[in-house]
Scaffold this motif. Structure first.
Motif, mmCIF file in Angstrom:
data_model
loop_
_atom_site.group_PDB
_atom_site.id
_atom_site.type_symbol
_atom_site.label_atom_id
_atom_site.label_comp_id
_atom_site.label_asym_id
_atom_site.label_seq_id
_atom_site.Cartn_x
_atom_site.Cartn_y
_atom_site.Cartn_z
ATOM 1 N N UNK A 1 29.153 41.485 19.561
ATOM 2 C CA UNK A 1 27.750 40.887 19.719
ATOM 3 C C UNK A 1 27.929 39.601 20.547
ATOM 4 N N UNK A 2 29.183 38.910 20.325
ATOM 5 C CA UNK A 2 29.326 37.826 21.588
ATOM 6 C C UNK A 2 30.759 37.553 21.883
ATOM 7 N N UNK A 3 31.521 37.620 20.848
ATOM 8 C CA UNK A 3 33.242 37.226 21.143
ATOM 9 C C UNK A 3 33.691 37.581 22.158
ATOM 10 N N UNK A 4 33.513 39.085 22.158
ATOM 11 C CA UNK A 4 34.181 39.749 23.389
ATOM 12 C C UNK A 4 33.527 39.310 24.788
ATOM 13 N N UNK A 5 32.340 39.024 24.566
ATOM 14 C CA UNK A 5 31.774 38.557 25.965
ATOM 15 C C UNK A 5 32.076 37.239 26.324
ATOM 16 N N UNK A 6 32.110 36.427 25.247
ATOM 17 C CA UNK A 6 32.804 35.176 25.552
ATOM 18 C C UNK A 6 33.878 34.960 26.251
ATOM 19 N N UNK A 7 34.922 35.796 25.763
ATOM 20 C CA UNK A 7 36.159 35.879 26.491
ATOM 21 C C UNK A 7 35.998 36.225 27.915
ATOM 22 N N UNK A 8 35.336 37.462 28.139
ATOM 23 C CA UNK A 8 35.310 37.859 29.472
ATOM 24 C C UNK A 8 34.506 36.722 30.305
ATOM 25 N N UNK A 9 33.479 36.156 29.818
ATOM 26 C CA UNK A 9 32.773 34.993 30.717
ATOM 27 C C UNK A 9 33.628 33.743 30.783
ATOM 28 N N UNK A 10 34.429 33.450 30.099
ATOM 29 C CA UNK A 10 35.500 32.292 29.925
ATOM 30 C C UNK A 10 36.462 32.559 31.054
ATOM 31 N N UNK A 11 36.856 33.804 31.120
ATOM 32 C CA UNK A 11 37.890 34.293 32.068
ATOM 33 C C UNK A 11 37.329 34.725 33.589
ATOM 34 N N UNK A 12 35.905 34.625 33.732
ATOM 35 C CA UNK A 12 35.448 35.102 34.821
ATOM 36 C C UNK A 12 35.290 34.200 36.099
ATOM 37 N N UNK A 13 35.719 33.010 35.745
ATOM 38 C CA UNK A 13 35.480 32.019 36.864
ATOM 39 C C UNK A 13 34.387 31.574 37.462
#
Length: 396
Positions: free
Chosen positions: A22-34
């Motif tokens: 729901x959120x954690x996986x996406x948070x990691x992606x966004x954190x690493x997206x720059x």
């Protein structure tokens, strides 16, 4: 404008795979997206106390559990601030000011509040802190000037209430101090609200239908093999339903095409497996075994990292301490701007002193101007004496 993320969780227990998709996986992606200038992740312990006020130890103990889950899933403390909510006093003050901008009727109409109140069976005995947590959440989001809030669809009413508070504040105080946030929903439809293993609408700790990120492999397998599927799919040969089938909902959320080559080579992708199940000839046990392999593939790296972190608790403590310090600095800056917009930052410079000096000086000058002058008084006395003399002569 800077692009800033604010998201978080209540530390009422270990995080489960519903939190992950729901959120954690996406948070990691966004954190690493720059793509974002700042990422803030709030462990909302003060909010958790609104319905755990009689058991603060439960909340206190779970702060570390949640922080460990975050880092195990890929949250990087060098890129994201992990913040303990109750250690930011500015959030409480902002909540107090925002409360004047929201009516009781508006809170009662909030769908998320109504749902949560019903789930907890408060009836008419709703703690005020719990009832007003949409205002507290607005304080959390605006304190960090968040432009983006990654969250599930159940949080949409909360984000809309935050936007209303922002608009009301900026309009009332003729400013642009607060920023309106936008919700970022999971890209995968199945991830928006993962059901419990029993098929209930929501995965919930209190319902006991969760698969936790920290569950051992054997426990994950046990829970998967006991999952709710299609109750009418009694025999392998029977056609099965995909809609409402928890196993396939989980596969929608977690499955990747590459898993089939290793765990189910007879299918090229999930769509082929679904079609086989729908026409009959594919049993629930086989599908559950495939799902178990998919989940183990996802969770094993998380379990491994968690085991390392549990041996280095001082590191996790420092992550929390540093992230919270950074969060308080940002919240203090926002609070100062809010108080300036409201003109209640009394001792910030001498503006208030100067304005009050001017006001009272003008008041004194006005009072002096309304008094008769000395020369006027003498003239009045002279005229009064002449009038008395004239009266005496007339009476002779």
């Amino acid at each position: 404008m800077a692009k800033i993320i604010l998201t978080g969780d209540r530390p009422t227990g270990r995080l489960h795979i519903g939190h992950y998709v729901g959120s954690l996986r996406r948070r990691v992606e966004l954190q690493n997206s720059g793509e974002f200038d700042e990422v803030n992740i709030l462990i909302a312990d003060a909010q958790a106390l609104t319905d755990n006020f009689d058991n603060p130890e439960k909340v206190r103990d779970n702060i570390f559990e949640v922080a460990i889950d975050y880092i195990s899933c890929g949250i990087d403390p060098k890129k994201s601030n992990i913040i303990i909510q109750s250690m930011i006093p500015e959030l409480t003050e902002l909540t107090f000011y925002y409360a004047d901008l929201v009516t009781v009727a508006r809170l009662q109409r909030n769908p998320t509040v109504k749902t949560e109140v019903g789930m907890r069976g408060f009836g008419a005995s709703i703690p005020v802190g719990f009832f007003t947590y949409p205002i507290s959440q607005a304080a959390d989001i605006t304190a960090f000037k968040a432009t983006t809030v990654p969250a599930g669809e159940d949080q949409e009413p909360m984000i809309e209430q935050t936007r209303e508070i922002v608009r009301s504040f900026n309009s009332t105080y003729h400013c642009s101090t607060l920023v309106e946030p936008e919700i970022m929903l999971p890209g995968n439809q199945a991830s928006m609200r993962l059901p419990g293993t029993d098929g209930k609408e929501k995965m919930s700790k209190s319902l006991g239908n969760c698969i936790y990120l920290s569950d051992p492999a054997a426990e994950v397998k046990r829970k998967v093999m006991g999952m709710y599927t299609d109750p009418r799919h009694v025999n392998v040969s029977d056609p099965g339903r995909i809609e409402g089938n928890t196993v396939f909902t989980y596969l929608d959320a977690f499955c990747k095409d590459e898993y089939f080559a290793e765990y189910a080579p007879e299918y090229a992708n999930l769509q082929e497996m679904k079609e086989h199940y729908q026409r009959g000839g594919l049993g629930d046990v086989k599908v559950k075994k495939f799902l178990n392999n998919v989940l183990q593939e996802t969770l094993e790296p998380i379990r491994k990292k968690r085991a390392e972190l549990e041996k280095d608790i001082p590191y996790v403590y420092e992550v929390l301490k540093e992230g919270t310090a950074a969060g308080e600095k940002k919240a203090a800056e926002t609070l100062a701007e809010v108080k300036h917009s409201m003109k209640i930052d009394y001792f910030n410079g001498d503006e208030w002193l100067v304005s009050q000096e001017k006001k009272f000086a003008e008041k004194a000058a006005s009072a002096d101007a309304s008094k008769p002058s000395k020369s006027n008084i003498q003239l009045l006395r002279q005229k009064a004496a002449e009038a008395r003399k004239a009266a005496k002569e007339k009476n002779k």
